[in-house]
Scaffold this motif. Structure first.
Motif, PDB file in Angstrom:
ATOM      1  N   ALA A 140       2.069  44.635  55.743  1.00 46.45           N
ATOM      2  CA  ALA A 140       1.761  43.574  56.705  1.00 46.45           C
ATOM      3  C   ALA A 140       2.840  43.483  57.779  1.00 46.45           C
ATOM      4  CB  ALA A 140       1.620  42.238  55.971  1.00 46.45           C
ATOM      5  N   LEU A 141       4.092  43.675  57.392  1.00 46.51           N
ATOM      6  CA  LEU A 141       5.186  43.644  58.363  1.00 46.51           C
ATOM      7  C   LEU A 141       5.140  44.842  59.302  1.00 46.51           C
ATOM      8  CD1 LEU A 141       8.005  42.494  55.933  1.00 46.51           C
ATOM      9  CD2 LEU A 141       7.125  41.183  57.880  1.00 46.51           C
ATOM     10  N   ARG A 142       4.692  45.972  58.785  1.00 47.32           N
ATOM     11  CA  ARG A 142       4.557  47.166  59.631  1.00 47.32           C
ATOM     12  C   ARG A 142       3.558  46.915  60.746  1.00 47.32           C
ATOM     13  NH1 ARG A 142       5.112  50.084  62.854  1.00 47.32           N
ATOM     14  NH2 ARG A 142       5.000  52.351  62.972  1.00 47.32           N
ATOM     15  N   LYS A 143       2.485  46.188  60.454  1.00 44.25           N
ATOM     16  CA  LYS A 143       1.481  45.881  61.472  1.00 44.25           C
ATOM     17  C   LYS A 143       2.054  45.018  62.588  1.00 44.25           C
ATOM     18  CE  LYS A 143      -2.383  46.121  58.205  1.00 44.25           C
ATOM     19  NZ  LYS A 143      -3.423  45.320  57.484  1.00 44.25           N
ATOM     20  N   LEU A 144       3.143  44.304  62.285  1.00 48.13           N
ATOM     21  CA  LEU A 144       3.793  43.458  63.293  1.00 48.13           C
ATOM     22  C   LEU A 144       4.870  44.207  64.058  1.00 48.13           C
ATOM     23  CD1 LEU A 144       4.102  40.111  61.297  1.00 48.13           C
ATOM     24  CD2 LEU A 144       2.385  40.746  63.004  1.00 48.13           C
ATOM     25  N   GLY A 145       5.010  45.514  63.790  1.00 46.87           N
ATOM     26  CA  GLY A 145       5.922  46.339  64.578  1.00 46.87           C
ATOM     27  C   GLY A 145       7.244  46.676  63.939  1.00 46.87           C
ATOM     28  N   HIS A 146       7.514  46.173  62.733  1.00 49.17           N
ATOM     29  CA  HIS A 146       8.784  46.477  62.075  1.00 49.17           C
ATOM     30  C   HIS A 146       8.750  47.876  61.458  1.00 49.17           C
ATOM     31  CE1 HIS A 146      10.335  42.419  62.561  1.00 49.17           C
ATOM     32  NE2 HIS A 146       9.155  41.964  62.159  1.00 49.17           N
ATOM     33  N   GLU A 147       9.889  48.552  61.493  1.00 50.53           N
ATOM     34  CA  GLU A 147      10.039  49.850  60.844  1.00 50.53           C
ATOM     35  C   GLU A 147      10.547  49.601  59.421  1.00 50.53           C
ATOM     36  OE1 GLU A 147      12.324  52.704  63.070  1.00 50.53           O
ATOM     37  OE2 GLU A 147      11.683  51.810  64.978  1.00 50.53           O
ATOM     38  N   ILE A 148       9.641  49.626  58.476  1.00 52.41           N
ATOM     39  CA  ILE A 148       9.956  49.283  57.092  1.00 52.41           C
ATOM     40  C   ILE A 148      10.140  50.559  56.278  1.00 52.41           C
ATOM     41  CG2 ILE A 148       9.230  47.999  55.053  1.00 52.41           C
ATOM     42  CD1 ILE A 148       9.514  46.200  57.450  1.00 52.41           C
ATOM     43  N   THR A 149      11.241  50.626  55.536  1.00 51.50           N
ATOM     44  CA  THR A 149      11.445  51.696  54.559  1.00 51.50           C
ATOM     45  C   THR A 149      11.633  51.037  53.196  1.00 51.50           C
ATOM     46  OG1 THR A 149      12.510  53.119  56.200  1.00 51.50           O
ATOM     47  CG2 THR A 149      12.816  53.690  53.877  1.00 51.50           C
ATOM     48  N   VAL A 150      10.725  51.322  52.268  1.00 50.84           N
ATOM     49  CA  VAL A 150      10.759  50.728  50.936  1.00 50.84           C
ATOM     50  C   VAL A 150      11.551  51.636  50.000  1.00 50.84           C
ATOM     51  CG1 VAL A 150       9.371  49.909  48.994  1.00 50.84           C
ATOM     52  CG2 VAL A 150       8.521  49.645  51.346  1.00 50.84           C
ATOM     53  N   PHE A 151      12.400  51.040  49.166  1.00 52.25           N
ATOM     54  CA  PHE A 151      13.122  51.752  48.112  1.00 52.25           C
ATOM     55  C   PHE A 151      12.732  51.168  46.762  1.00 52.25           C
ATOM     56  CE2 PHE A 151      15.694  52.949  51.680  1.00 52.25           C
ATOM     57  CZ  PHE A 151      16.364  54.111  51.323  1.00 52.25           C
ATOM     58  N   SER A 152      12.525  52.042  45.762  1.00 45.41           N
ATOM     59  CA  SER A 152      12.216  51.586  44.414  1.00 45.41           C
ATOM     60  C   SER A 152      12.599  52.673  43.410  1.00 45.41           C
ATOM     61  CB  SER A 152      10.723  51.271  44.292  1.00 45.41           C
ATOM     62  OG  SER A 152      10.444  50.530  43.127  1.00 45.41           O
ATOM     63  N   PRO A 153      12.889  52.314  42.161  1.00 38.98           N
ATOM     64  CA  PRO A 153      13.163  53.332  41.137  1.00 38.98           C
ATOM     65  C   PRO A 153      11.920  54.175  40.855  1.00 38.98           C
ATOM     66  CG  PRO A 153      13.960  51.169  40.438  1.00 38.98           C
ATOM     67  CD  PRO A 153      13.095  50.942  41.634  1.00 38.98           C
ATOM     68  N   PHE A 154      12.137  55.427  40.478  1.00 39.35           N
ATOM     69  CA  PHE A 154      11.021  56.308  40.127  1.00 39.35           C
ATOM     70  C   PHE A 154      10.800  56.236  38.623  1.00 39.35           C
ATOM     71  CE2 PHE A 154       8.931  60.636  39.961  1.00 39.35           C
ATOM     72  CZ  PHE A 154       7.807  60.237  40.660  1.00 39.35           C
ATOM     73  N   TYR A 155      10.066  55.200  38.222  1.00 37.99           N
ATOM     74  CA  TYR A 155       9.764  55.005  36.814  1.00 37.99           C
ATOM     75  C   TYR A 155       8.746  56.038  36.339  1.00 37.99           C
ATOM     76  CZ  TYR A 155      11.503  50.228  37.798  1.00 37.99           C
ATOM     77  OH  TYR A 155      12.237  49.140  38.183  1.00 37.99           O
ATOM     78  N   ARG A 156       8.589  56.128  35.030  1.00 36.05           N
ATOM     79  CA  ARG A 156       7.532  56.956  34.465  1.00 36.05           C
ATOM     80  C   ARG A 156       6.168  56.491  34.977  1.00 36.05           C
ATOM     81  NH1 ARG A 156       7.417  57.506  28.061  1.00 36.05           N
ATOM     82  NH2 ARG A 156       9.458  58.444  28.579  1.00 36.05           N
ATOM     83  N   GLU A 157       5.984  55.185  35.067  1.00 38.01           N
ATOM     84  CA  GLU A 157       4.724  54.642  35.542  1.00 38.01           C
ATOM     85  C   GLU A 157       4.408  55.119  36.961  1.00 38.01           C
ATOM     86  OE1 GLU A 157       3.054  50.166  36.499  1.00 38.01           O
ATOM     87  OE2 GLU A 157       4.159  50.475  34.628  1.00 38.01           O
ATOM     88  N   ALA A 158       5.431  55.169  37.815  1.00 40.56           N
ATOM     89  CA  ALA A 158       5.233  55.653  39.181  1.00 40.56           C
ATOM     90  C   ALA A 158       4.919  57.144  39.195  1.00 40.56           C
ATOM     91  CB  ALA A 158       6.474  55.365  40.018  1.00 40.56           C
ATOM     92  N   ARG A 159       5.593  57.903  38.337  1.00 38.06           N
ATOM     93  CA  ARG A 159       5.336  59.342  38.260  1.00 38.06           C
ATOM     94  C   ARG A 159       3.874  59.600  37.860  1.00 38.06           C
ATOM     95  NH1 ARG A 159       9.001  63.244  37.453  1.00 38.06           N
ATOM     96  NH2 ARG A 159      10.522  61.774  36.569  1.00 38.06           N
ATOM     97  N   VAL A 160       3.426  58.892  36.825  1.00 44.35           N
ATOM     98  CA  VAL A 160       2.055  59.071  36.348  1.00 44.35           C
ATOM     99  C   VAL A 160       1.059  58.682  37.430  1.00 44.35           C
ATOM    100  CG1 VAL A 160       0.340  58.213  34.699  1.00 44.35           C
ATOM    101  CG2 VAL A 160       2.651  58.809  33.916  1.00 44.35           C
ATOM    102  N   TYR A 161       1.325  57.594  38.134  1.00 49.17           N
ATOM    103  CA  TYR A 161       0.424  57.163  39.202  1.00 49.17           C
ATOM    104  C   TYR A 161       0.297  58.244  40.267  1.00 49.17           C
ATOM    105  CZ  TYR A 161      -1.682  54.380  42.896  1.00 49.17           C
ATOM    106  OH  TYR A 161      -2.532  53.924  43.876  1.00 49.17           O
ATOM    107  N   CYS A 162       1.417  58.810  40.683  1.00 45.94           N
ATOM    108  CA  CYS A 162       1.393  59.832  41.729  1.00 45.94           C
ATOM    109  C   CYS A 162       0.691  61.102  41.250  1.00 45.94           C
ATOM    110  CB  CYS A 162       2.815  60.155  42.178  1.00 45.94           C
ATOM    111  SG  CYS A 162       3.635  58.796  43.053  1.00 45.94           S
ATOM    112  N   GLU A 163       0.938  61.497  39.998  1.00 49.40           N
ATOM    113  CA  GLU A 163       0.325  62.711  39.474  1.00 49.40           C
ATOM    114  C   GLU A 163      -1.185  62.574  39.363  1.00 49.40           C
ATOM    115  OE1 GLU A 163       2.354  63.315  35.792  1.00 49.40           O
ATOM    116  OE2 GLU A 163       4.086  64.321  36.718  1.00 49.40           O
ATOM    117  N   ARG A 164      -1.651  61.436  38.885  1.00 50.13           N
ATOM    118  CA  ARG A 164      -3.083  61.246  38.678  1.00 50.13           C
ATOM    119  C   ARG A 164      -3.852  61.182  39.986  1.00 50.13           C
ATOM    120  NH1 ARG A 164      -3.179  56.790  33.703  1.00 50.13           N
ATOM    121  NH2 ARG A 164      -2.657  58.276  32.033  1.00 50.13           N
ATOM    122  N   ARG A 165      -3.185  60.781  41.050  1.00 41.47           N
ATOM    123  CA  ARG A 165      -3.862  60.637  42.340  1.00 41.47           C
ATOM    124  C   ARG A 165      -3.434  61.707  43.336  1.00 41.47           C
ATOM    125  NH1 ARG A 165      -3.359  56.350  39.542  1.00 41.47           N
ATOM    126  NH2 ARG A 165      -4.932  54.686  39.534  1.00 41.47           N
TER     127      ARG A 165
END
Length: 486
Positions: A29-54
């Protein structure tokens, strides 16, 4: 503005609750308002599985070694894009720390190493930004897991090019989860001794990360205006009410929004039938389907009351559970989805056995089922002792499911209770005191209103026409971002 947005949870990659939902939707939503957003988060197992499945592509931006004090560890940086947008998310990968079942588990031997895990993450965020040449006007950190970022910006780490002129905002999603550890763990942080004082991270002899975030961030926010006021009182302040009062001029409550595309009864793929505010026939079909799925008796004149939550005292389930026999006797059928305290789970299982065809309890986490329950129920009860914002009442509005809530925090900000004379604006039912007696009176009021089909339909449609998209909330964050300067 160039914004570093750091969170321990980011939906849809990894989440345990509202924190993940907020930190998945707000950056877009902030990106739509023109902000340059860079998100940081840990690469959990859950995130790995999500990326692999999709088959989500992950770009390797490099690796490195972090070392401070007696701690060292390697990391790798993986870049992806938030689904449905061009917002980049940078994952910090360290399998020893993050490749585990669940997001917050400690070591296998039972030792809680979350302090080491999220200290590593926060230091990696700063190191990665420097190495790949990113610079930021603002760091936006969330909850205790990333509270170290505003603190590190006040330390020697500020001297890096990426953060030389960076301001910080710290958002409290739940004040009661503070990141509290013994004083002996302070060296883990790699900070100068000046940060070990009552004016910084020390709190009655303990190390408390959230306190540091509150003290050192340029601005502090929380997730509803009423909660921002409540946490400045002894009742809701969790020991920090005085500190928060001292920062009142820099404390802002901004109500969370919801993803109105995901939670849209007109296009929700989980539902038996679509519907919208001008045609509720599909909701009748959803209620029929929910009764069948839950094994409830096909009693068309019985209202279905839902509860979807963690089964814990904070959520007020100790107020609700003893009332179930009376609620059934009043003509309701009940469906409950959630997991939590063993005593509450056991009590609910007993009521399911005592009232077959009238009570159904699912003790699991199941997002598609949550959609079906909300769509097929007539009302949802949210009796929280405190609620920073709450999302289920906002989802329920969209689906014509009337919320019955304790008027606290974001529940008070979003639900207009029917008072017998305000049908033109009422969107639900409410009670003030955290007691079973007060909850029961509100349930009786809702049962009376249900009997008046015209009144009930009016309350339903009032809620369905409310706008709780991220647009309004993002606009408030936009104003806050632009007003935050060193």
């Amino acid at each position: 503005m160039r914004v570093l947005f750091a969170s321990a949870e980011v939906a849809p990659f990894a989440k345990t609750g509202g924190l993940g939902d907020v930190c998945g939707a707000l950056p877009q939503a902030l990106r739509k308002l023109g902000h340059e957003i860079t998100v940081f988060s840990p690469f959990y197992r859950e995130a790995r599985v999500y990326c692999e499945r999709r088959d989500i592509p992950l770009e390797n931006l490099g690796q490195g070694l972090l070392s401070w004090g007696t701690i060292s560890g390697e990391f790798r940086v993986l870049r992806a894009t938030m689904p449905g947008s061009d917002v980049p998310i940078l994952f910090i990968e360290n399998d020893t720390l993050f490749d585990r079942p669940g997001l917050y588990w400690g070591r296998d031997d039972g030792v809680d190493d979350n302090l080491e895990r999220f200290t590593f993450f926060c230091r990696a965020v700063i190191t990665v930004a420097e190495r790949i040449g990113l610079s930021f006007d603002l760091v936006h950190a969330h909850d205790w897991q990333t509270a170290l970022l505003p603190i590190y910006l006040r330390s020697a780490l500020r001297g890096t090019d990426s953060f030389r002129a960076t301001s910080s905002i710290y958002t409290i999603h739940n004040l009661n989860y503070q990141g509290r550890y013994g004083a002996d763990r302070f060296p883990v942080l790699g900070l100068d001794d000046r940060f070990w004082s009552p004016a910084a991270l020390e709190y009655f002899g303990d190390l408390v990360l959230m306190k540091g975030g509150i003290v050192f961030a340029d601005r502090v926010t929380t997730v509803s205006p009423t909660y921002a006021l409540e946490i400045q009182t002894p009742e809701f302040g969790a020991g920090f009410d005085g500190l928060l009062r001292s920062r009142a001029d820099s404390l802002t409550g901004i109500l969370n929004g919801i993803d109105v595309e995901e939670w849209n009864p007109a296009s929700d793929p989980h539902l038996a039938s679509p519907f919208h505010a001008d045609d509720l026939k599909g909701k009748v079909a959803c209620k029929r389907a929910l009764r069948k799925e839950a094994g409830l008796a096909p009693t068309p004149r019985a209202p279905v009351l839902a509860a979807i939550s963690r089964l814990v005292e904070q959520k007020g389930f100790d107020l609700l559970v003893p009332l179930i026999p009376r609620i059934v006797a009043a003509g309701f059928q009940i469906v409950i989805l959630g997991t939590g305290e063993h005593e509450l789970e056991s009590a609910l299982a007993g009521y399911e056995e005592t009232f077959p065809g009238q009570v159904r309890v699912w003790t699991r986490f199941d997002t598609p089922l949550a959609h079906r329950i909300i769509a097929g129920s007539d009302a949802i009860v949210i009796p929280s002792r405190y609620e920073p914002c709450g999302l289920n009442q906002l989802y329920s509005f969209r689906y014509g499911t009337v919320p019955l809530v304790r008027l606290t925090g974001g529940l008070a900000d979003t639900v207009t209770p029917w008072d017998g004379s305000n049908a033109s604006v009422a969107t639900g039912f409410g009670f003030e005191h955290a007691s079973s007696a007060a909850l029961w009176q509100s349930i009786l009021v809702s049962r009376t209103a249900w009997s008046d089909r015209r009144l009930w339909r009016r309350i339903q449609k009032n809620g369905m026409r409310k706008d709780f998209s991220w647009d309004a909330s993002a606009a408030e964050y936009d104003r806050l971002y632009r007003s935050t300067r060193l």
